[in-house]
Write a protein that holds these residues in place. Structure first.
Motif, PDB file in Angstrom:
ATOM      1  N   UNK A  85       0.830  -1.205   0.000  1.00  0.00           N
ATOM      2  CA  UNK A  85       0.000   0.000   0.000  1.00  0.00           C
ATOM      3  C   UNK A  85       0.866   1.257   0.000  1.00  0.00           C
ATOM      4  N   UNK A  86       1.968   1.237   0.754  1.00  0.00           N
ATOM      5  CA  UNK A  86       2.879   2.382   0.774  1.00  0.00           C
ATOM      6  C   UNK A  86       3.491   2.629  -0.608  1.00  0.00           C
ATOM      7  N   UNK A  87       3.836   1.530  -1.297  1.00  0.00           N
ATOM      8  CA  UNK A  87       4.374   1.656  -2.657  1.00  0.00           C
ATOM      9  C   UNK A  87       3.339   2.264  -3.590  1.00  0.00           C
ATOM     10  N   UNK A  88       2.098   1.807  -3.467  1.00  0.00           N
ATOM     11  CA  UNK A  88       1.029   2.344  -4.312  1.00  0.00           C
ATOM     12  C   UNK A  88       0.814   3.824  -4.025  1.00  0.00           C
ATOM     13  N   UNK A  89       0.801   4.191  -2.757  1.00  0.00           N
ATOM     14  CA  UNK A  89       0.595   5.594  -2.374  1.00  0.00           C
ATOM     15  C   UNK A  89       1.715   6.491  -2.867  1.00  0.00           C
ATOM     16  N   UNK A  90       2.962   5.969  -2.820  1.00  0.00           N
ATOM     17  CA  UNK A  90       4.112   6.799  -3.188  1.00  0.00           C
ATOM     18  C   UNK A  90       4.091   7.215  -4.657  1.00  0.00           C
ATOM     19  N   UNK A 126      -8.539  -3.202 -11.448  1.00  0.00           N
ATOM     20  CA  UNK A 126      -7.412  -3.562 -10.578  1.00  0.00           C
ATOM     21  C   UNK A 126      -6.408  -4.445 -11.310  1.00  0.00           C
ATOM     22  N   UNK A 127      -6.886  -5.353 -12.149  1.00  0.00           N
ATOM     23  CA  UNK A 127      -5.972  -6.203 -12.926  1.00  0.00           C
ATOM     24  C   UNK A 127      -5.070  -5.368 -13.824  1.00  0.00           C
ATOM     25  N   UNK A 133       1.722  -1.747 -12.309  1.00  0.00           N
ATOM     26  CA  UNK A 133       2.593  -1.732 -11.134  1.00  0.00           C
ATOM     27  C   UNK A 133       3.794  -2.659 -11.342  1.00  0.00           C
ATOM     28  N   UNK A 134       3.551  -3.846 -11.889  1.00  0.00           N
ATOM     29  CA  UNK A 134       4.658  -4.765 -12.159  1.00  0.00           C
ATOM     30  C   UNK A 134       5.663  -4.131 -13.114  1.00  0.00           C
ATOM     31  N   UNK A 135       5.155  -3.503 -14.160  1.00  0.00           N
ATOM     32  CA  UNK A 135       6.049  -2.859 -15.128  1.00  0.00           C
ATOM     33  C   UNK A 135       6.810  -1.693 -14.513  1.00  0.00           C
ATOM     34  N   UNK A 136       6.155  -0.968 -13.604  1.00  0.00           N
ATOM     35  CA  UNK A 136       6.793   0.193 -12.974  1.00  0.00           C
ATOM     36  C   UNK A 136       7.832  -0.207 -11.934  1.00  0.00           C
ATOM     37  N   UNK A 243       9.459  -8.605  -3.857  1.00  0.00           N
ATOM     38  CA  UNK A 243       8.894  -8.986  -2.559  1.00  0.00           C
ATOM     39  C   UNK A 243       7.367  -9.026  -2.574  1.00  0.00           C
ATOM     40  N   UNK A 244       6.750  -8.458  -3.627  1.00  0.00           N
ATOM     41  CA  UNK A 244       5.286  -8.406  -3.672  1.00  0.00           C
ATOM     42  C   UNK A 244       4.670  -9.479  -4.568  1.00  0.00           C
TER      43      UNK A 244
END
Length: 269
Positions: A85-90, A126-127, A133-136, A243-244
């Protein structure tokens, strides 16, 4: 604190792919809130109908990894979810808005269990955001592979570069997204997919053929392989584990099944 659990109701019970409900309740089983089977009878603690329904629910397995309710996933621990969640928020509120809205954390779990579900429409969004997110976020490398099992012939980092080359007269490497052969820094061959052939065992010369254009070039030497070939080769971008991965994989399975069944994702502990 336990772990986050996700469930998506399946359609197996409606389609007759489970043990049928016992005769006592067969005419009373309906689709309840959120897609789960339910009884159209008032709930009573000692009711024989509700007892029969609960017993059926514990024994009527379907094609999925749970009882008749459908797909069941243990998503992960709260520390992993908080870090995600922190990664998403950042990344800012506009980069992964759906994931920020649907991923529960220990801090937000009480409000989430008031909402109860993730709709199929949000699951689809979300998918897409998980792919982004994986690409980023995922570290990556460029790999030249060959053969049915995609054996690695060279592996370079995200920027590519020279892999084989003893002098500037000939260097082999990857300039993303292509394999390249360079002579004194100039590209003399470039292809995403090509064949690598050593025509003669008495010479180190190799012939490369671009499978898209048919263009050929003969080089004084090539990629060291165990037999002369021809070997079909191609370049691919490879994402490395993060790690995710465990958490994201569980989310992907749940959201994908939600899209397929048109049933929502339910969170639990």
């Amino acid at each position: 604190m336990g772990k986050l659990i996700g469930e998506v109701p399946c359609t197996c019970w409606r389609e007759g792919r489970t043990t049928p409900p016992p005769p006592l309740i067969r005419e009373h089983v309906i689709e309840g809130k959120g897609g789960f089977p339910w009884l159209d009878l008032p709930w009573e603690k000692d009711s024989p109908e509700w007892k029969a329904f609960n017993e059926w629910g514990c024994s009527a397995r379907c094609l999925h990894r749970s009882v008749f309710v459908g797909l069941f996933e243990e998503v992960g621990g709260w520390n992993s979810l908080s870090l995600l969640y922190q990664k998403l928020e950042s990344a800012g509120p506009d980069r992964y808005p759906t994931l920020l809205a649907v991923v529960p954390t220990w801090e937000t779990v009480s409000s989430w269990f008031q909402k109860k579900v993730v709709s199929p429409e949000d699951s689809a969004r979300a998918l897409s955001e998980i792919q982004a997110f994986r690409a980023d976020q995922a570290p990556r490398q460029w790999v030249l592979v060959h053969g049915q099992w995609e054996f690695e012939a060279m592996t370079l980092g995200a920027e590519g570069g020279v892999y084989y080359g003893t002098t500037p007269e000939l260097e082999l490497g990857i300039i993303p997204p292509d394999f390249v052969a360079l002579r004194r820094g100039d590209v003399i061959f470039r292809a995403k997919r090509f064949t690598h052939l050593q025509p003669s065992t008495t010479s180190e010369e190799v012939e490369l053929t671009d499978l898209e254009t048919g263009r050929r070039v003969v080089l004084p030497w090539g990629i060291p392989l165990t037999d002369p070939g021809p070997h079909e080769m191609h370049v691919k971008l490879q994402y490395l584990p993060t790690e995710f991965d465990y958490v994201l994989g569980a989310f992907e399975r749940l959201f994908q099944y939600s899209v397929e069944t048109r049933n929502p994702v339910h969170w639990g502990l």
